[in-house]
Write an enzyme that holds these catalytic residues in place. Sequence first.
Site, PDB file in Angstrom:
ATOM      1  N   ARG A  44     -26.246   5.677 -15.975  1.00 47.64           N
ATOM      2  CA  ARG A  44     -27.240   5.060 -16.964  1.00 47.64           C
ATOM      3  C   ARG A  44     -27.327   3.653 -16.639  1.00 47.64           C
ATOM      4  O   ARG A  44     -27.597   3.523 -17.104  1.00 47.64           O
ATOM      5  CB  ARG A  44     -26.460   5.246 -18.256  1.00 47.64           C
ATOM      6  CG  ARG A  44     -25.659   6.258 -18.490  1.00 47.64           C
ATOM      7  CD  ARG A  44     -24.513   6.409 -19.569  1.00 47.64           C
ATOM      8  NE  ARG A  44     -23.990   7.867 -19.961  1.00 47.64           N
ATOM      9  CZ  ARG A  44     -23.305   7.622 -21.048  1.00 47.64           C
ATOM     10  NH1 ARG A  44     -23.059   6.360 -21.882  1.00 47.64           N
ATOM     11  NH2 ARG A  44     -22.593   8.517 -21.431  1.00 47.64           N
ATOM     12  N   ASP A  65     -30.074   0.993 -16.557  1.00 46.54           N
ATOM     13  CA  ASP A  65     -30.540   0.161 -17.550  1.00 46.54           C
ATOM     14  C   ASP A  65     -31.973   0.148 -17.714  1.00 46.54           C
ATOM     15  O   ASP A  65     -33.041   0.179 -16.717  1.00 46.54           O
ATOM     16  CB  ASP A  65     -29.815  -1.699 -17.695  1.00 46.54           C
ATOM     17  CG  ASP A  65     -28.374  -1.276 -17.513  1.00 46.54           C
ATOM     18  OD1 ASP A  65     -28.304  -0.604 -18.642  1.00 46.54           O
ATOM     19  OD2 ASP A  65     -27.731  -1.902 -17.563  1.00 46.54           O
ATOM     20  N   ARG A 113     -26.055  -7.205 -11.176  1.00 50.47           N
ATOM     21  CA  ARG A 113     -26.798  -7.657 -11.561  1.00 50.47           C
ATOM     22  C   ARG A 113     -25.742  -9.264 -11.089  1.00 50.47           C
ATOM     23  O   ARG A 113     -26.506 -10.075 -10.660  1.00 50.47           O
ATOM     24  CB  ARG A 113     -27.260  -7.520 -12.751  1.00 50.47           C
ATOM     25  CG  ARG A 113     -28.707  -6.517 -12.262  1.00 50.47           C
ATOM     26  CD  ARG A 113     -29.352  -5.652 -13.311  1.00 50.47           C
ATOM     27  NE  ARG A 113     -29.754  -7.310 -14.827  1.00 50.47           N
ATOM     28  CZ  ARG A 113     -29.821  -6.643 -15.422  1.00 50.47           C
ATOM     29  NH1 ARG A 113     -29.913  -5.508 -16.129  1.00 50.47           N
ATOM     30  NH2 ARG A 113     -31.036  -7.800 -15.682  1.00 50.47           N
TER      31      ARG A 113
END
Length: 254
Positions: A50, A52, A198
């Site tokens: 999924r 972002d 990230r």
Amino acid sequence: MINIGLKVSYKGKAYAGFQIQPDQPTIQGFLEAALGKIFDQEIKIVGAGRTDAGVHAYGQVINFFVDQCKIDIGNLPKLVNAYLPEDISVVGAAFVDQDFSARFSAQSKIYKYVIYNNRYRSAIYGDFSFCFPHHLDIDLMRQAAQSIVGCHDFHSFMGRYADVKDSIRTVYSVDINRQGDFVELVFHGKGFLKNMIRILVGSLCDIGRGKLPVDFIERALEAKDRTKAGFTAPACGLFLMEVKYSQPIKFRES
């Protein structure tokens, strides 16, 4: 019911992520709409990851069920792409086993993060990399990344609103290499938390520039506190490169 798997690539800039969201453009939304037109029935897809908002994919995998399929599987990518925007592309298709799930059958995933290490932003690569203006010491980053490999509680590197049972994840490898102005970080793991890569990249950037000590990530892991980890690098540099399964899918292309 027939189970079909697709390999999908996309540029994430214009989308609010992969998963369906009310009144927002999503990858899942466009794929389900396109497939619904082709098979003339409501389609619900399952994605391996999924991703972002703003995150790209080179090798996203999805699967879905249809009542019947009279289309040559090798021609399916071309047919689906005719109904998709140019920044989403189906690049392979295959019939898969009834019990196959793009998400739950996945063994591991490979993500790549691209840093444009130059004091000036790139007019060409800006949508696909994070411009970091400070010189990065790759050796320091590699040394720090050793703390990431293994099974750890990555709570400090988990984004807000993550909906998970626990924050323990296993990372198999982290490779960091430079090619000219580009620094590429490749993460291979069983699974990743929301924003985990990230935040790790943001921490490694500050270590590479000498702002943070080499053992910063190790200490952040022990703290289990998001405020003890580094900044969250922007989504534009992140790519879902490959999803690995116990039985590799033999995708056919038209």
